[in-house]
Design a protein around this motif. Structure first.
Motif, PDB file in Angstrom:
ATOM      1  N   ALA A 167     -16.583  36.331  18.175  1.00 23.63           N
ATOM      2  CA  ALA A 167     -17.082  35.137  18.865  1.00 23.63           C
ATOM      3  C   ALA A 167     -18.320  34.572  18.196  1.00 23.63           C
ATOM      4  CB  ALA A 167     -17.379  35.463  20.328  1.00 23.63           C
ATOM      5  N   VAL A 168     -19.066  35.418  17.477  1.00 25.32           N
ATOM      6  CA  VAL A 168     -20.307  34.949  16.857  1.00 25.32           C
ATOM      7  C   VAL A 168     -20.245  34.937  15.331  1.00 25.32           C
ATOM      8  CG1 VAL A 168     -21.709  35.677  18.814  1.00 25.32           C
ATOM      9  CG2 VAL A 168     -21.344  37.270  16.930  1.00 25.32           C
ATOM     10  N   ASP A 169     -19.152  35.441  14.755  1.00 28.04           N
ATOM     11  CA  ASP A 169     -18.999  35.434  13.300  1.00 28.04           C
ATOM     12  C   ASP A 169     -18.011  34.383  12.824  1.00 28.04           C
ATOM     13  OD1 ASP A 169     -20.729  37.574  13.192  1.00 28.04           O
ATOM     14  OD2 ASP A 169     -19.174  39.077  12.801  1.00 28.04           O
ATOM     15  N   LEU A 170     -16.947  34.182  13.581  1.00 32.18           N
ATOM     16  CA  LEU A 170     -15.884  33.273  13.168  1.00 32.18           C
ATOM     17  C   LEU A 170     -16.209  31.849  13.612  1.00 32.18           C
ATOM     18  CD1 LEU A 170     -12.766  35.456  14.042  1.00 32.18           C
ATOM     19  CD2 LEU A 170     -13.946  35.247  11.852  1.00 32.18           C
ATOM     20  N   GLY A 171     -15.892  30.898  12.787  1.00 36.05           N
ATOM     21  CA  GLY A 171     -16.162  29.512  13.132  1.00 36.05           C
ATOM     22  C   GLY A 171     -17.573  29.095  12.753  1.00 36.05           C
ATOM     23  N   ASP A 172     -17.866  27.829  12.980  1.00 33.50           N
ATOM     24  CA  ASP A 172     -19.107  27.224  12.503  1.00 33.50           C
ATOM     25  C   ASP A 172     -20.253  27.264  13.493  1.00 33.50           C
ATOM     26  OD1 ASP A 172     -17.961  26.490  10.008  1.00 33.50           O
ATOM     27  OD2 ASP A 172     -16.901  24.868  11.023  1.00 33.50           O
ATOM     28  N   LEU A 173     -19.970  27.541  14.734  1.00 36.29           N
ATOM     29  CA  LEU A 173     -20.995  27.850  15.723  1.00 36.29           C
ATOM     30  C   LEU A 173     -20.341  28.684  16.808  1.00 36.29           C
ATOM     31  CD1 LEU A 173     -20.391  25.799  18.317  1.00 36.29           C
ATOM     32  CD2 LEU A 173     -21.733  24.201  16.979  1.00 36.29           C
ATOM     33  N   SER A 174     -21.165  29.279  17.670  1.00 37.22           N
ATOM     34  CA  SER A 174     -20.632  30.101  18.755  1.00 37.22           C
ATOM     35  C   SER A 174     -20.422  29.253  19.995  1.00 37.22           C
ATOM     36  CB  SER A 174     -21.602  31.244  19.076  1.00 37.22           C
ATOM     37  OG  SER A 174     -21.863  32.030  17.933  1.00 37.22           O
ATOM     38  N   THR A 175     -19.478  29.662  20.830  1.00 34.78           N
ATOM     39  CA  THR A 175     -19.261  28.979  22.100  1.00 34.78           C
ATOM     40  C   THR A 175     -19.405  29.972  23.241  1.00 34.78           C
ATOM     41  OG1 THR A 175     -16.864  29.334  22.175  1.00 34.78           O
ATOM     42  CG2 THR A 175     -17.648  27.372  21.010  1.00 34.78           C
ATOM     43  N   PRO A 232     -26.099  28.164  16.134  1.00 34.31           N
ATOM     44  CA  PRO A 232     -26.170  27.494  17.442  1.00 34.31           C
ATOM     45  C   PRO A 232     -25.111  28.037  18.406  1.00 34.31           C
ATOM     46  CG  PRO A 232     -25.947  25.928  15.610  1.00 34.31           C
ATOM     47  CD  PRO A 232     -25.609  27.274  15.081  1.00 34.31           C
ATOM     48  N   VAL A 233     -25.353  27.798  19.683  1.00 33.76           N
ATOM     49  CA  VAL A 233     -24.420  28.187  20.737  1.00 33.76           C
ATOM     50  C   VAL A 233     -24.097  26.956  21.571  1.00 33.76           C
ATOM     51  CG1 VAL A 233     -23.977  29.697  22.704  1.00 33.76           C
ATOM     52  CG2 VAL A 233     -25.438  30.500  20.830  1.00 33.76           C
ATOM     53  N   TRP A 234     -22.823  26.641  21.665  1.00 30.75           N
ATOM     54  CA  TRP A 234     -22.345  25.529  22.489  1.00 30.75           C
ATOM     55  C   TRP A 234     -21.907  26.086  23.838  1.00 30.75           C
ATOM     56  CZ3 TRP A 234     -17.403  22.302  20.872  1.00 30.75           C
ATOM     57  CH2 TRP A 234     -17.146  21.324  21.838  1.00 30.75           C
ATOM     58  N   LEU A 235     -22.557  25.647  24.904  1.00 30.95           N
ATOM     59  CA  LEU A 235     -22.105  25.980  26.260  1.00 30.95           C
ATOM     60  C   LEU A 235     -20.916  25.071  26.537  1.00 30.95           C
ATOM     61  CD1 LEU A 235     -22.546  27.641  28.823  1.00 30.95           C
ATOM     62  CD2 LEU A 235     -24.185  25.915  29.577  1.00 30.95           C
ATOM     63  N   VAL A 268     -23.995  21.021  26.015  1.00 31.65           N
ATOM     64  CA  VAL A 268     -23.427  21.439  27.297  1.00 31.65           C
ATOM     65  C   VAL A 268     -22.233  20.542  27.601  1.00 31.65           C
ATOM     66  CG1 VAL A 268     -23.836  21.722  29.775  1.00 31.65           C
ATOM     67  CG2 VAL A 268     -25.698  22.161  28.146  1.00 31.65           C
ATOM     68  N   THR A 269     -21.095  21.161  27.913  1.00 30.03           N
ATOM     69  CA  THR A 269     -19.894  20.408  28.245  1.00 30.03           C
ATOM     70  C   THR A 269     -19.388  20.873  29.602  1.00 30.03           C
ATOM     71  OG1 THR A 269     -19.376  20.306  25.888  1.00 30.03           O
ATOM     72  CG2 THR A 269     -17.641  19.656  27.403  1.00 30.03           C
ATOM     73  N   TRP A 270     -19.430  19.973  30.575  1.00 27.58           N
ATOM     74  CA  TRP A 270     -19.121  20.321  31.965  1.00 27.58           C
ATOM     75  C   TRP A 270     -17.619  20.476  32.175  1.00 27.58           C
ATOM     76  CZ3 TRP A 270     -22.404  21.758  35.631  1.00 27.58           C
ATOM     77  CH2 TRP A 270     -21.923  21.875  36.932  1.00 27.58           C
ATOM     78  N   TRP A 271     -17.263  21.504  32.964  1.00 31.43           N
ATOM     79  CA  TRP A 271     -15.875  21.624  33.415  1.00 31.43           C
ATOM     80  C   TRP A 271     -15.852  21.222  34.886  1.00 31.43           C
ATOM     81  CZ3 TRP A 271     -11.521  22.949  30.613  1.00 31.43           C
ATOM     82  CH2 TRP A 271     -10.326  22.916  31.358  1.00 31.43           C
ATOM     83  N   CYS A 272     -15.218  20.093  35.152  1.00 34.88           N
ATOM     84  CA  CYS A 272     -14.444  19.256  34.254  1.00 34.88           C
ATOM     85  C   CYS A 272     -14.688  17.803  34.657  1.00 34.88           C
ATOM     86  CB  CYS A 272     -12.950  19.587  34.360  1.00 34.88           C
ATOM     87  SG  CYS A 272     -12.304  19.478  36.063  1.00 34.88           S
TER      88      CYS A 272
END
Length: 411
Positions: free
Chosen positions: A205-213, A254-257, A292-296
């Protein structure tokens, strides 16, 4: 404490759930209905949406990827651009609001795991490549995520830690090759952080991809600790962002909520605006936070049956486009935070002796309700508190890069 750090402006968006027909609306796509929904969101001051094409309706056969379905996705992206909204696209749906959507070619007589079967992985690779190349043709697309909480597809699909790591790593490279200028991301729900037996690795979750979610949901046990507006509940998003940042090897990652909401009955409609204000007040001061991305975006029509009750009312808007008090609170918070970069405070860090990268069997020791979580929540009431793993607690350049002023050992 004195502010010593500055951060870029945060991104704020919504996970787009169509107001008419939920995601079944992909089967009878209405450009006008989509634009009416997106007008709601743009009017709040949001800058992006995360959208969810439904995989089996685009690739109903392993050798058939429907161009008309892709064209509908592209129209939705173009509609977002008309309202000044960026778009993040999730590829494999996969799992949505308690339902799994898998193509028939991995079910019944054809039963095979999406994570381990070679032919299935080849089919997914073709799908990911073609859809990513298509959506990346639109300049307002900024991210492609492998899927919505793909770890929800286990245990219905056989998986091992080694298999899920290889699966995600391979697909991330497919996305990167197809869209080198777009963020390639991998998203997991929080059992990856808290469940010792979960076959999805925190390190991925923190190594793969360009930022963490991070996906923060207080019905995971947090709200049972101290109620809808208690310290553990309103700071859980911040706690999960901190755990994520502390586990990454790169202190600047970075971490995307990517998901956070106010689910009932844990949080009542009366408490929801206050929850929004307190939760955002806590997490937006975190220097690792990207957005921050609200659900929903919109509620689910109660004429549709078999959803868990909480899923019907998670929207910022009702199905008839009435803005809710929690959405008004979110819009007000965004407006107040809008000018310029953030001023961020250096803060102390609580030392965590669980190495989530190498000791996944100890994940329960940082789960909500654990002694570590309780200590962090207690300290957090006095102000921002970071988390640092024990091996890095004396690494001064690392601590400085994360804005950590001092370290505290759990009492």
């Amino acid at each position: 404490m004195t502010s010593h750090l500055s951060g870029p402006p945060l991104r704020f968006g919504a996970n787009y759930v169509p107001s008419e027909g939920w995601f079944y609306s992909w089967l009878d796509y209405s450009p006008a209905a989509v634009r009416r929904d997106l007008a709601d969101l743009a009017g709040m001051g949001l800058d992006h949406v995360r959208i969810f094409p439904v995989w089996p309706w685009i690739q109903p056969n392993r050798a058939l990827i429907r161009q008309r379905a892709i064209d509908d996705v592209l129209d939705m992206i173009d509609a977002a651009a008309e309202f000044g909204l960026g778009v993040a696209v999730d590829l494999l749906q996969g799992h949505l609001s308690s339902f799994d959507f898998l193509p028939s070619w991995v079910l019944t007589w054809h039963q095979r795991s999406v994570f381990t079967d070679a032919e299935t992985r080849a089919g997914i690779t073709a799908y990911a490549d073609q859809l990513t190349r298509a959506v990346a043709s639109r300049p307002n697309v900024f991210a492609v995520t492998l899927g919505n909480e793909v770890n929800n597809l286990w245990p219905a699909n056989a998986a091992t830690p080694a298999a899920t790591t290889a699966w995600a790593a391979d697909l991330i490279e497919v996305v990167r090759a197809a869209a080198p200028d777009v963020l390639a991301l991998y998203s997991l729900y929080d059992d990856a952080w808290y469940d010792p037996k979960h076959p999805f690795a925190v390190a991925d979750a923190v190594d793969l991809g360009d930022l963490s979610t991070a996906h923060s949901w207080v019905f995971n046990g947090v709200s049972a600790i101290d109620g809808p507006l208690g310290p553990a509940t309103v700071t859980h998003a911040d706690y999960l962002v901190e755990l994520t940042a502390a586990t990454a090897t790169d202190p600047a990652r970075p971490v995307w909520l990517q998901e956070v909401g106010a689910p009932g009955p844990d949080i009542s409609p009366a408490d929801a605006p206050d929850f929004v204000r307190r939760m955002l007040g806590a997490v937006t001061g975190n220097p690792a936070l990207w957005g921050v991305t609200w659900w929903c975006s919109h509620d689910v029509d109660r004429a549709l049956v078999d959803f868990p009750d909480r899923e019907y009312d998670l929207g910022l808007f009702t199905t008839d486009h009435r803005i809710k008090p929690l959405a008004a609170e979110l819009a007000a918070f965004i407006h107040e935070l809008a000018p310029g970069a953030r001023n961020l405070e250096r803060r102390p860090a609580l030392v965590c002796d669980v190495d989530l990268r190498t000791e996944p069997h100890r994940r329960g020791e940082v789960a909500p309700g654990s002694a570590f979580h309780a200590e962090w929540t207690r300290l957090r009431q006095a102000g921002p508190v970071a988390i640092v793993s024990a091996p890095r607690a004396a690494d001064q350049p690392y601590l400085a890069a994360r804005g950590i002023s001092s370290v505290v050992t759990p009492s």
